[in-house]
Design an enzyme around this catalytic site. Structure first.
Site, mmCIF file in Angstrom:
data_model
loop_
_atom_site.group_PDB
_atom_site.id
_atom_site.type_symbol
_atom_site.label_atom_id
_atom_site.label_comp_id
_atom_site.label_asym_id
_atom_site.label_seq_id
_atom_site.Cartn_x
_atom_site.Cartn_y
_atom_site.Cartn_z
ATOM 1 N N GLU A 204 10.656 -1.477 46.770
ATOM 2 C CA GLU A 204 11.701 -0.451 46.877
ATOM 3 C C GLU A 204 11.575 0.361 48.160
ATOM 4 O O GLU A 204 11.308 1.548 48.107
ATOM 5 C CB GLU A 204 11.591 0.504 45.688
ATOM 6 C CG GLU A 204 11.557 -0.189 44.354
ATOM 7 C CD GLU A 204 11.202 0.741 43.207
ATOM 8 O OE1 GLU A 204 11.635 0.467 42.084
ATOM 9 O OE2 GLU A 204 10.498 1.736 43.432
ATOM 10 N N ARG B 165 12.355 4.628 53.320
ATOM 11 C CA ARG B 165 12.098 5.094 54.674
ATOM 12 C C ARG B 165 12.093 3.959 55.699
ATOM 13 O O ARG B 165 12.633 4.106 56.795
ATOM 14 C CB ARG B 165 10.721 5.791 54.700
ATOM 15 C CG ARG B 165 10.380 6.476 56.008
ATOM 16 C CD ARG B 165 8.907 6.900 56.011
ATOM 17 N NE ARG B 165 8.537 7.566 54.779
ATOM 18 C CZ ARG B 165 8.628 8.867 54.569
ATOM 19 N NH1 ARG B 165 9.075 9.648 55.511
ATOM 20 N NH2 ARG B 165 8.260 9.380 53.416
ATOM 21 N N ARG C 19 11.536 18.316 56.235
ATOM 22 C CA ARG C 19 10.233 17.669 56.146
ATOM 23 C C ARG C 19 9.119 18.367 56.935
ATOM 24 O O ARG C 19 7.991 18.456 56.434
ATOM 25 C CB ARG C 19 10.328 16.186 56.526
ATOM 26 C CG ARG C 19 11.160 15.378 55.509
ATOM 27 C CD ARG C 19 11.116 13.873 55.761
ATOM 28 N NE ARG C 19 9.793 13.331 55.550
ATOM 29 C CZ ARG C 19 8.965 12.997 56.525
ATOM 30 N NH1 ARG C 19 9.320 13.125 57.789
ATOM 31 N NH2 ARG C 19 7.775 12.529 56.236
ATOM 32 N N CYS D 230 16.399 31.862 58.941
ATOM 33 C CA CYS D 230 15.633 33.101 58.875
ATOM 34 C C CYS D 230 14.253 32.864 58.270
ATOM 35 O O CYS D 230 13.920 33.407 57.217
ATOM 36 C CB CYS D 230 16.393 34.131 58.072
ATOM 37 S SG CYS D 230 18.027 34.386 58.754
ATOM 38 N N TYR E 157 15.286 10.909 54.239
ATOM 39 C CA TYR E 157 14.929 12.245 53.742
ATOM 40 C C TYR E 157 15.354 13.351 54.705
ATOM 41 O O TYR E 157 14.730 14.407 54.769
ATOM 42 C CB TYR E 157 13.426 12.312 53.398
ATOM 43 C CG TYR E 157 13.026 11.165 52.506
ATOM 44 C CD1 TYR E 157 13.478 11.097 51.196
ATOM 45 C CD2 TYR E 157 12.270 10.087 52.992
ATOM 46 C CE1 TYR E 157 13.175 10.008 50.385
ATOM 47 C CE2 TYR E 157 11.965 9.001 52.189
ATOM 48 C CZ TYR E 157 12.422 8.970 50.883
ATOM 49 O OH TYR E 157 12.130 7.890 50.086
HETATM 50 C C1 PLP Z 1 10.539 7.504 46.929
HETATM 51 C C2 PLP Z 1 10.426 6.254 46.194
HETATM 52 C C3 PLP Z 1 10.624 5.044 46.848
HETATM 53 C C4 PLP Z 1 10.911 4.937 48.323
HETATM 54 O O1 PLP Z 1 9.853 5.404 49.080
HETATM 55 P P1 PLP Z 1 9.847 5.174 50.676
HETATM 56 O O2 PLP Z 1 8.617 5.858 51.108
HETATM 57 O O3 PLP Z 1 11.077 5.839 51.198
HETATM 58 O O4 PLP Z 1 9.855 3.731 50.922
HETATM 59 C C5 PLP Z 1 10.544 3.883 46.103
HETATM 60 N N1 PLP Z 1 10.285 3.917 44.780
HETATM 61 C C6 PLP Z 1 10.091 5.073 44.116
HETATM 62 C C7 PLP Z 1 9.824 5.041 42.670
HETATM 63 C C8 PLP Z 1 10.150 6.273 44.792
HETATM 64 O O5 PLP Z 1 9.940 7.410 44.130
#
Ligand code: PLP
Length: 458
Positions: free
Chosen positions: A311, A314, A355, A386, A416
């Site tokens: 998944e 980023r 961030r 501010c 993000y």
């Molecule tokens: C945030 C998240 C991701 C993605 O994370 P990246 O660092 O953006 O690749 C994938 N799976 C789950 C469960 C997440 O919480």
């Protein structure tokens, strides 16, 4: 005219500086873009997004294909989701992960088929669960025992003959990664997932309890086990340790119940470069290391390979985007020992990039409307909010003659950035403008003061 010079890492692939000193992204001059769209604006290099989506997928497919396992890649929509981006991800062969009803709505609007969607979240509402089932999502990643009961109820509410809900159980393996290292602990003090560790009083782990509970319910179909160990990971070792733990749990469940779950999801978290010269291991290599660990563990455990899923958020979205700002106030501030720092204030800040304030994240910035003087000074890019912590770039060398009206860009803000943006100080959120082959296309329009006032009932 000399050829345009690529900006290179950490900028998107099609960002170049022309002979006139101004930067163009995918053939679009940032000065024209600023004149037409205003600033601040997120500028998203569409071809770069598509290339990254495709190359993450092909790297994982190649590595797991070589050991004989199938793999699905889900774009983690929370990094940045819009209808167009969900569509691109789908067109490039990725599925889409959502973690709220809102993200699910965007992915569905984009036409991503329900069976290619995942629903995450540690506190899904009944309405979100019902909607996910209605959409026929391919998997609900369950995060607690209480949620299992609620998924069962949501399936029953759909009436007799409703399809069982495909679920994965999110487990915590004690592995936490991010940055260059990973740490591993048995007991976890955080909100996500169900631990694979034996409780202090003995007995089944919460993860095992959840898995066997799923198997007892005809309303649920146990698709697999899920583990997400962190974000901005640069060392694949954490993935390997987590994979072994998840695969051991899978084997143990099979031994106890005869049910070998078909899938294992190892989450997202692949790191990217935020600064020039930052070393990031390339994805094909990381993918091969994880695939080797998975194959090795399955051989040791004597279980067939599962189908894998990942998944990334980023790694797909992050490098594709820069944030374009206009410089306002420029103020030298004296430090100790005769040093000084130039505070360069831009027309956005922590509302469009939280961030640095939230995680102490580091970014890189450059003057992009012209080249500037050869002499550089130590600068800090700050916003207009501010808060003294409203810092966009902690430390960067900028041309000494940087001045009001210049355009400044911050690199690698695609993940993000817009997705975590706020209206702090009633600042309207910037647009997301895609650029490709010399053309611009607004994906998400700029918020206006009227948008903000529309919510205020007086
Ligand atoms: C945030 C998240 C991701 C993605 O994370 P990246 O660092 O953006 O690749 C994938 N799976 C789950 C469960 C997440 O919480």
């Amino acid at each position: 005219m000399t050829a345009a010079e690529p900006l290179g890492v950490p900028w998107s692939a099609h960002a170049v500086r022309g002979a006139d000193g101004a930067v163009r992204v995918a053939g679009v001059d940032v000065r024209d873009l600023a004149a037409e769209q205003g600033t601040p604006a997120y500028v998203l290099d569409e071809a770069d997004f598509r290339d990254r989506a495709r190359s993450v997928r092909t790297a994982l497919e190649a590595a797991f294909g070589a050991v004989g396992a199938g793999v699905d890649v889900y774009y983690a929509g929370k990094a940045f989701l819009s209808v167009a981006v969900a569509r691109w991800a789908h067109e490039e062969g990725l599925r889409v992960d959502t973690s709220t009803g809102g993200e699910l709505a965007v992915a569905l609007r984009a036409g991503v088929p329900g069976e290619h969607l995942g629903l995450h979240g540690n506190n899904k509402s009944d309405a979100e669960l019902a909607r996910a089932l209605e959409a026929g999502v391919g998997r609900i990643i369950v995060d607690s025992l209480g949620e299992l009961d609620r998924v069962v109820a949501a399936v029953r509410a759909r009436g007799a003959g409703a399809e069982p809900a495909p679920v994965m159980v999110r487990v915590t393996t004690g592995v936490h990664a991010g940055g260059h290292e990973y740490i591993s602990t048995a007991h976890e003090d955080q909100k996500f997932g169900l631990s694979v560790a034996t409780p202090p009083g003995g007995g089944d782990s919460p993860a095992m309890t959840a898995l066997t509970t799923v198997l007892r319910h005809p309303e649920l179909r146990l698709l697999g086990i899920h583990s997400h160990i962190g974000s901005q990971i640069l060392d694949p070792a954490g993935f390997a340790v987590a994979a072994r733990s998840v695969l051991a749990l899978r084997a143990e469940l099979a031994e106890r119940t005869g049910h070998l779950v078909p899938e294992v999801d190892l989450g997202g978290g692949f790191g990217i470069a935020y600064l020039p010269g930052e070393e990031v291991p390339d994805l094909p290599r990381i993918a091969e290391e994880i695939a080797a660990a998975v194959a090795g563990a399955c051989t040791e455990l004597g279980t067939p390979l599962p189908r894998l899923s990942f998944e990334p958020g980023r790694a797909v979205a992050g490098p594709t985007t820069l944030t374009l700002y206009t410089v306002g106030t420029v103020k030298p501030v004296s430090l100790e020992a005769g040093r000084s720092r130039l505070y360069v204030a831009v027309d956005g800040g922590m509302s469009d990039n939280i961030r640095p304030a939230l995680y102490g994240a580091h970014y890189h910035a450059a003057l992009v409307s012209r080249t500037g003087s050869a002499e550089t000074v130590l600068a800090r890019v700050v916003g207009k909010h501010c808060e003294s912590g409203d810092i966009v770039v902690h430390e960067v060398q900028l041309p000494a003659d940087v001045r009001p009206g210049d355009l400044l860009a911050v690199a690698a803000t695609g993940a993000y950035g817009r997705s975590m943006a706020s209206n702090y100080n009633h600042v309207p959120r910037p647009p997301v403008v895609a650029v490709r082959d010399g053309a611009t296309r607004v994906l998400v329009r700029r918020e206006t003061e009227d948008d903000l006032l529309a919510l205020d009932l007086g």
